[in-house]
Design an enzyme around this catalytic site. Structure first.
Site, PDB file in Angstrom:
ATOM      1  N   PRO A   1      22.998  42.802 -13.902  1.00 41.90           N
ATOM      2  CA  PRO A   1      24.275  42.214 -14.300  1.00 41.90           C
ATOM      3  C   PRO A   1      25.154  43.114 -15.155  1.00 41.90           C
ATOM      4  CG  PRO A   1      22.463  41.213 -15.521  1.00 41.90           C
ATOM      5  CD  PRO A   1      21.848  42.054 -14.447  1.00 41.90           C
ATOM      6  N   GLY A   2      24.618  44.208 -15.674  1.00 43.10           N
ATOM      7  CA  GLY A   2      25.455  45.138 -16.411  1.00 43.10           C
ATOM      8  C   GLY A   2      26.256  46.054 -15.514  1.00 43.10           C
TER       9      GLY A   2
ATOM     10  N   ARG B   1      35.229  47.984 -17.607  1.00 43.28           N
ATOM     11  CA  ARG B   1      33.925  47.675 -17.025  1.00 43.28           C
ATOM     12  C   ARG B   1      33.975  48.010 -15.533  1.00 43.28           C
ATOM     13  NH1 ARG B   1      32.696  48.085 -21.408  1.00 43.28           N
ATOM     14  NH2 ARG B   1      31.813  46.564 -22.877  1.00 43.28           N
TER      15      ARG B   1
ATOM     16  N   GLU C   1      16.106  36.828   8.089  1.00 37.34           N
ATOM     17  CA  GLU C   1      15.488  38.071   7.610  1.00 37.34           C
ATOM     18  C   GLU C   1      13.984  38.072   7.856  1.00 37.34           C
ATOM     19  OE1 GLU C   1      17.044  40.712   6.736  1.00 37.34           O
ATOM     20  OE2 GLU C   1      19.011  39.748   6.820  1.00 37.34           O
TER      21      GLU C   1
ATOM     22  N   ALA D   1      13.983  40.850   2.991  1.00 35.14           N
ATOM     23  CA  ALA D   1      15.204  40.541   2.255  1.00 35.14           C
ATOM     24  C   ALA D   1      16.405  41.064   3.021  1.00 35.14           C
ATOM     25  CB  ALA D   1      15.167  41.161   0.851  1.00 35.14           C
TER      26      ALA D   1
ATOM     27  N   LEU E   1      21.165  40.947   3.144  1.00 31.25           N
ATOM     28  CA  LEU E   1      22.452  40.556   2.586  1.00 31.25           C
ATOM     29  C   LEU E   1      22.918  39.209   3.130  1.00 31.25           C
ATOM     30  CD1 LEU E   1      24.392  43.933   2.930  1.00 31.25           C
ATOM     31  CD2 LEU E   1      23.287  43.036   0.884  1.00 31.25           C
TER      32      LEU E   1
ATOM     33  N   GLU F   1      25.630  41.410  -7.997  1.00 37.94           N
ATOM     34  CA  GLU F   1      24.684  40.946  -6.989  1.00 37.94           C
ATOM     35  C   GLU F   1      23.841  39.785  -7.509  1.00 37.94           C
ATOM     36  OE1 GLU F   1      21.090  42.445  -4.020  1.00 37.94           O
ATOM     37  OE2 GLU F   1      21.620  43.659  -5.763  1.00 37.94           O
TER      38      GLU F   1
ATOM     39  N   ARG G   1      13.888  53.910   0.367  1.00 40.73           N
ATOM     40  CA  ARG G   1      15.124  53.563  -0.333  1.00 40.73           C
ATOM     41  C   ARG G   1      15.709  54.846  -0.905  1.00 40.73           C
ATOM     42  NH1 ARG G   1      16.905  48.930   1.725  1.00 40.73           N
ATOM     43  NH2 ARG G   1      15.465  47.176   1.426  1.00 40.73           N
TER      44      ARG G   1
ATOM     45  N   GLU H   1      14.956  51.448   8.802  1.00 43.29           N
ATOM     46  CA  GLU H   1      14.132  50.287   9.134  1.00 43.29           C
ATOM     47  C   GLU H   1      13.158  50.591  10.266  1.00 43.29           C
ATOM     48  OE1 GLU H   1      16.622  46.948   9.852  1.00 43.29           O
ATOM     49  OE2 GLU H   1      17.182  46.709   7.752  1.00 43.29           O
TER      50      GLU H   1
ATOM     51  N   GLU I   1      12.612  41.101  10.140  1.00 41.26           N
ATOM     52  CA  GLU I   1      11.799  42.135   9.510  1.00 41.26           C
ATOM     53  C   GLU I   1      10.302  41.958   9.727  1.00 41.26           C
ATOM     54  OE1 GLU I   1      12.855  42.810   5.458  1.00 41.26           O
ATOM     55  OE2 GLU I   1      14.890  43.453   5.959  1.00 41.26           O
TER      56      GLU I   1
END
Length: 214
Positions: free
Chosen positions: A125-126, A47, A103, A86, A88, A130, A74, A154, A107
């Site tokens: 999740p695969g 995996r 944030e 948003a 990290l 995160e 993006r 940004e 922003e």
């Protein structure tokens, strides 16, 4: 098919044995890990997944039922996406509420007095670990002091405020694709149709996916 009472249906933590692990790539904020995971039948499966520090997102709602949104390029998906503020969790163990407040300031140059948790999600999740906590922020006002200096993509961001219903329609029509925006506006609508926004979890609710000091 097993029936589950609505009040006990929940994801369960599991930790299957890992026979071997490597980290073939380490980046600035994330890395890639390759695990040989022991399956229940005794076999082993490779995996590969992104190791991620976690994120927070803010559905900032003003007195006119408009949401603070940002249009940002993006590169991985080659799109400019409309998103909610948003970022990290840059510091291990960082309080997610403090990160969300930061944030929103950086922003959107905005602060909020009322904070609640809308949803906690694993974005993919695969292929990634995160975890994102999406907050609802209300009672908005302009932040004090100078605006935060932005760089790179940004610097090209566009800021706006859009009615909740317009965002919901955009998500359902396939025009808006950002995960946090979609989860946020749809969770808000679900909360309003259910027990109400005031029944949402408090902003300091536990978050097992990214534990933080009380």
């Amino acid at each position: 098919m097993t029936e589950h009472p609505r009040d006990i249906l929940a994801d369960s933590a599991q930790n299957w044995p890992v026979a071997a692990t490597t980290t073939p790539f380490t980046g600035n904020k994330t890395s890639v890990r390759a695990d040989d995971v022991m399956m229940p039948d005794g076999s082993t499966a490779r995996r590969d997944y992104q190791v991620h520090p976690g994120s927070v997102a803010v559905l900032a709602l003003d007195e006119r039922d408009r949401v603070v949104v940002i249009e940002q390029y993006r590169h991985p998906v080659r799109h400019k996406l409309w998103e909610i503020p948003a970022g990290l969790l840059d510091v291990p163990g960082e309080n997610p509420l403090h990160a969300a407040q930061r944030e929103l300031y950086e922003e959107a140059h905005t602060k909020a007095e009322d904070w609640r948790v809308l949803a906690d999600v694993y974005t993919s999740p695969g292929g990634s670990d995160e975890a994102v906590r999406v907050f609802l922020a209300r009672e908005l006002s302009q932040a004090e002091g100078e605006r935060f200096e932005v760089v790179a993509e940004e610097a090209d961001m566009r800021l706006d405020r859009v009615p909740v219903q317009d965002l919901v329609r955009g998500v359902l029509a396939g025009r808006l694709h950002n995960t946090c925006l979609a989860v946020g506006v749809l969770a808000l609508q679900a909360a309003r149709a259910g027990d109400g926004v005031d029944a949402l979890r408090p902003a300091d609710a536990p978050w097992p996916a990214r534990p933080f000091p009380a």
